[in-house]
Scaffold this active site. Sequence first.
Site, PDB file in Angstrom:
ATOM      1  N   GLY A  55       2.418  -0.706   4.174  1.00 24.58           N
ATOM      2  CA  GLY A  55       1.002  -0.338   4.207  1.00 24.58           C
ATOM      3  C   GLY A  55       0.114  -1.508   4.583  1.00 24.58           C
ATOM      4  O   GLY A  55       0.552  -2.458   5.248  1.00 24.58           O
ATOM      5  N   ASP A  68      -1.093   6.983   0.799  1.00 25.63           N
ATOM      6  CA  ASP A  68      -2.524   7.222   0.583  1.00 25.63           C
ATOM      7  C   ASP A  68      -3.254   7.551   1.882  1.00 25.63           C
ATOM      8  O   ASP A  68      -4.417   7.943   1.848  1.00 25.63           O
ATOM      9  CB  ASP A  68      -3.175   5.980  -0.048  1.00 25.63           C
ATOM     10  CG  ASP A  68      -2.657   5.713  -1.446  1.00 25.63           C
ATOM     11  OD1 ASP A  68      -2.012   6.615  -2.009  1.00 25.63           O
ATOM     12  OD2 ASP A  68      -2.889   4.610  -1.972  1.00 25.63           O
ATOM     13  N   TYR A 110       4.591  10.302  -9.157  1.00 27.35           N
ATOM     14  CA  TYR A 110       5.714   9.801  -8.356  1.00 27.35           C
ATOM     15  C   TYR A 110       6.503  10.925  -7.691  1.00 27.35           C
ATOM     16  O   TYR A 110       7.220  10.678  -6.721  1.00 27.35           O
ATOM     17  CB  TYR A 110       6.621   8.919  -9.227  1.00 27.35           C
ATOM     18  CG  TYR A 110       5.907   7.645  -9.626  1.00 27.35           C
ATOM     19  CD1 TYR A 110       5.625   6.678  -8.677  1.00 27.35           C
ATOM     20  CD2 TYR A 110       5.470   7.441 -10.922  1.00 27.35           C
ATOM     21  CE1 TYR A 110       4.926   5.527  -9.015  1.00 27.35           C
ATOM     22  CE2 TYR A 110       4.779   6.301 -11.278  1.00 27.35           C
ATOM     23  CZ  TYR A 110       4.507   5.338 -10.314  1.00 27.35           C
ATOM     24  OH  TYR A 110       3.806   4.206 -10.646  1.00 27.35           O
TER      25      TYR A 110
HETATM   26  N1  LIG Z   1      -2.812 -10.362   2.224  1.00 26.99           N
HETATM   27  C1  LIG Z   1      -1.494 -10.470   2.291  1.00 26.99           C
HETATM   28  N2  LIG Z   1      -0.943 -11.486   2.997  1.00 26.99           N
HETATM   29  C2  LIG Z   1       0.384 -11.606   3.080  1.00 26.99           C
HETATM   30  N3  LIG Z   1       1.256 -10.749   2.516  1.00 26.99           N
HETATM   31  C3  LIG Z   1       0.778  -9.746   1.800  1.00 26.99           C
HETATM   32  C4  LIG Z   1      -0.622  -9.543   1.650  1.00 26.99           C
HETATM   33  N4  LIG Z   1      -0.798  -8.460   0.888  1.00 26.99           N
HETATM   34  C5  LIG Z   1       0.419  -7.988   0.580  1.00 26.99           C
HETATM   35  N5  LIG Z   1       1.357  -8.743   1.139  1.00 26.99           N
HETATM   36  C6  LIG Z   1       2.801  -8.530   1.079  1.00 26.99           C
HETATM   37  O1  LIG Z   1       3.084  -7.200   1.496  1.00 26.99           O
HETATM   38  C7  LIG Z   1       3.995  -6.577   0.599  1.00 26.99           C
HETATM   39  C8  LIG Z   1       3.524  -5.170   0.343  1.00 26.99           C
HETATM   40  O2  LIG Z   1       2.173  -5.163  -0.117  1.00 26.99           O
HETATM   41  P1  LIG Z   1       1.663  -4.065  -1.138  1.00 26.99           P
HETATM   42  O3  LIG Z   1       2.508  -4.085  -2.358  1.00 26.99           O
HETATM   43  O4  LIG Z   1       0.211  -4.233  -1.311  1.00 26.99           O
HETATM   44  O5  LIG Z   1       2.016  -2.696  -0.420  1.00 26.99           O
HETATM   45  P2  LIG Z   1       1.446  -2.053   0.897  1.00 26.99           P
HETATM   46  O6  LIG Z   1       2.144  -2.608   2.067  1.00 26.99           O
HETATM   47  O7  LIG Z   1      -0.048  -2.153   0.915  1.00 26.99           O
HETATM   48  O8  LIG Z   1       1.937  -0.558   0.703  1.00 26.99           O
HETATM   49  P3  LIG Z   1       1.377   0.559  -0.300  1.00 26.99           P
HETATM   50  O9  LIG Z   1       0.543   1.467   0.525  1.00 26.99           O
HETATM   51  O10 LIG Z   1       2.572   1.196  -0.836  1.00 26.99           O
HETATM   52  O11 LIG Z   1       0.578  -0.142  -1.374  1.00 26.99           O
HETATM   53  C9  LIG Z   1       4.026  -7.415  -0.652  1.00 26.99           C
HETATM   54  O12 LIG Z   1       5.362  -7.638  -1.014  1.00 26.99           O
HETATM   55  C10 LIG Z   1       3.370  -8.713  -0.292  1.00 26.99           C
HETATM   56  O13 LIG Z   1       4.377  -9.685  -0.161  1.00 26.99           O
HETATM   57  O1  LIG Z   2       3.417   2.255  -9.194  1.00 30.03           O
HETATM   58  P1  LIG Z   2       3.543   1.665  -7.839  1.00 30.03           P
HETATM   59  O2  LIG Z   2       4.911   1.726  -7.291  1.00 30.03           O
HETATM   60  O3  LIG Z   2       2.936   0.315  -7.740  1.00 30.03           O
HETATM   61  O4  LIG Z   2       2.722   2.581  -6.847  1.00 30.03           O
HETATM   62  C1  LIG Z   2       1.502   3.172  -7.149  1.00 30.03           C
HETATM   63  C2  LIG Z   2       0.546   3.022  -6.015  1.00 30.03           C
HETATM   64  O5  LIG Z   2       1.144   3.225  -4.770  1.00 30.03           O
HETATM   65  C3  LIG Z   2       0.293   3.998  -3.947  1.00 30.03           C
HETATM   66  O6  LIG Z   2       0.892   5.229  -3.788  1.00 30.03           O
HETATM   67  C4  LIG Z   2       0.173   3.440  -2.557  1.00 30.03           C
HETATM   68  O7  LIG Z   2      -0.458   2.241  -2.528  1.00 30.03           O
HETATM   69  C5  LIG Z   2      -1.027   4.111  -4.707  1.00 30.03           C
HETATM   70  O8  LIG Z   2      -1.729   5.286  -4.492  1.00 30.03           O
HETATM   71  C6  LIG Z   2      -0.591   3.969  -6.110  1.00 30.03           C
HETATM   72  O9  LIG Z   2      -1.572   3.441  -6.912  1.00 30.03           O
END
Ligand SMILES: Nc1ncnc2c1ncn2[C@@H]1O[C@H](COP(=O)(O)OP(=O)(O)OP(=O)(O)O)[C@@H](O)[C@H]1O
Ligand SMILES: O=P(O)(O)OC[C@H]1O[C@](O)(CO)[C@@H](O)[C@@H]1O
Length: 639
Positions: A329, A360, A511
Amino acid sequence: MNILACFGSGQSRPSTTPSSTRARRSTFDPSKGARVVRPGPLPAAPPAAAAPPRAALAQKRPSVLSSRPNSAPSPSPSSSTPARSQAQAQVPAQSGSQRREDNSQAQRSQYNKDNMRRPSAVGSGSYGQANDPFACTHLTELMPITPIESTYRAHSGGTLPDGIEAPESREQNMRRLYVHDEDRVLLKVVHYGNPTSVGIEFEEGGDWQFKPLWTQRAGPRAQIYFHPSAVKAAIVTCGGLCPGLNDVIRQVVFTLDVYGVKEILGIQYGFKGFVDPKYPPVALTRKLVSRVHMAGGSFLGVSRGTPDLNDIVDKLQDWGINFFFIIGGNGSHAGAHEIYKRCLERKMKIAVVGIPKTIDNDLQLVDKTFGFDTSVEEAQRAINAAFVEASSAYNGVGIVKLMGRQSGFIAMYATLASGQVDIVLIPEVPFVLEGEHGVYNFMKKRLDKNGLCVVVIAEGAGQELLESSGGVDASGNPILGDIGKWFYSQVKAYFGKIKMSVDVKYIDPTYMIRARHCNSSDHIICSVLGQNAVHGAFAGYTDITIGLVNTHYVFLPIPKVIEVARKVDPNSNMWHRTVTSTGQPDFPMVPQKISEKKAQSQPSSPPKSQPTSPKSPVSGSSRSQSPGDPYLAGAIHLI
Ligand SMILES: Nc1ncnc2c1ncn2[C@@H]1O[C@H](COP(=O)(O)OP(=O)(O)OP(=O)(O)O)[C@@H](O)[C@H]1O
Ligand SMILES: O=P(O)(O)OC[C@H]1O[C@](O)(CO)[C@@H](O)[C@@H]1O
């Protein structure tokens, strides 16, 4: 995690990275920039071999057909010969493979001439401009690389043996297999007729005029910038789960295989897999991934948390990775962009390609992200259960909490899809609970009228009503208060206070909606995204992600999609449609008299540089609201 858990027994365990490959550190060497062109079974590179740096070309871009390094040569202006005979006329006695190559070049040129329309035909805008905001970074802007003819053969599944001439019809099919580098997809397709149009976005200076913004069409290119035998790919899945992760991995592997790539590594447990020696990368093959799409989750594993990005780049270098696919994401894409920058500093020849994964659906610019449809579908089961419970109970209230940390797309679409919801509450639209115009009062009205009330509440809604923990998760995302449980107890307390007997049921399918395998429509989206990620890498693009834009698949520069997370626009048609369906009013934070609201809504003068409209703004309609006033629609709704 047992990586094979989801396959059942009987399959062999994938081998981990051979230690010999760890020793191979691939540092960039300009003299090796051309190592993609190797003598071998592939046809020789086309005549226009040495490509000028794209940055220089981007400055000029006088012609949309000639600016890109792998553009087919322009046909002669005087030429009016039909594609087939022209191609035949140009081909002297040659070897079968050489002739096939020239044929397809000539036919492509003719095809381009016949079929490509210049942007002027549809208006000016970003297309072909030096400052095109959606131009994707190409490796030839960063280092000299000579392209070769693509090895992607979707029709035949392989090249014809040398000496065997392809039938003409097959050549024509091949010509149509490739996407031209100058193909574009229009980002915004609505031409607003008036500054009061719903959904209109005002740009700086109040400019609302139609400005075509073009994105780069995804798909296989006729020329590629990596020799498949020199490719070593890595795939990682990061963040939370989402239906379709395994589908995407599978299609990335399949497509790499079709190009002829032999070395593909799966990184376990997200970015952690780069730094945790307990979970070394696994070798992925077509056979290994062939059935993974039947199961939900990610068979590679996911994680949150940010290891040092330099450690990740070290590993990419140590393992000799030159295609890096990040399925994730907003956070993962931010990470991907940082990794790209660090690879660039080290002059590594690597294509960093994202594939947007967020249940999301909070990613800018794209129609929707994969898995979103499935989660909306799965949410129906929870909403339906809430409805059934509520409709069978005396004064039944069903409350369903749905995912959506900072955006209410799942709640909004699930509500619209179900047709069984009385109220939907999302983070983008603040609401009050108490008072005449509050949520409780409307619930009471529905109970009095229908004997039941179903409420969908997004995870991130009404957080200001809760005491925040102030904490963040391992990736830095805020840890939210549990609005669902809290709302459930507050509803019970409210109806207890007004001495109305209600039967309240609370369902939290959090979930469940993301832990399942995906539906047919998502299977297709995942497949095309996975395939296009590979096409993008072979086409030489880097720091890109793949998106579905107006039903077409496009390459987008990663910085563009992570500028800001996408949110539901309370002024959008879709939100209006949703509240039209539920029949709910807005629940304004600060109840005001309608007359006061109206007075505030009258713009003193139109925004700067708006053309004067023949029609005056439709006063009193939701179309007259200024952007960013989420409450106005509700006030009008109450009239
Ligand atoms: N600003 C950032 N700069 C570098 N790496 C990042 C940053 N934000 C998040 N990451 C890395 O990206 C990975 C995934 O980020 P995060 O857990 O926020 O999920 P996401 O990719 O936004 O997906 P989701 O929609 O499930 O939240 C993390 O393991 C982290 O290492
Ligand atoms: O509990 P976890 O694995 O961190 O995921 C929950 C989050 O992941 C998402 O599905 C995606 O970022 C959010 O809507 C929710 O808050």
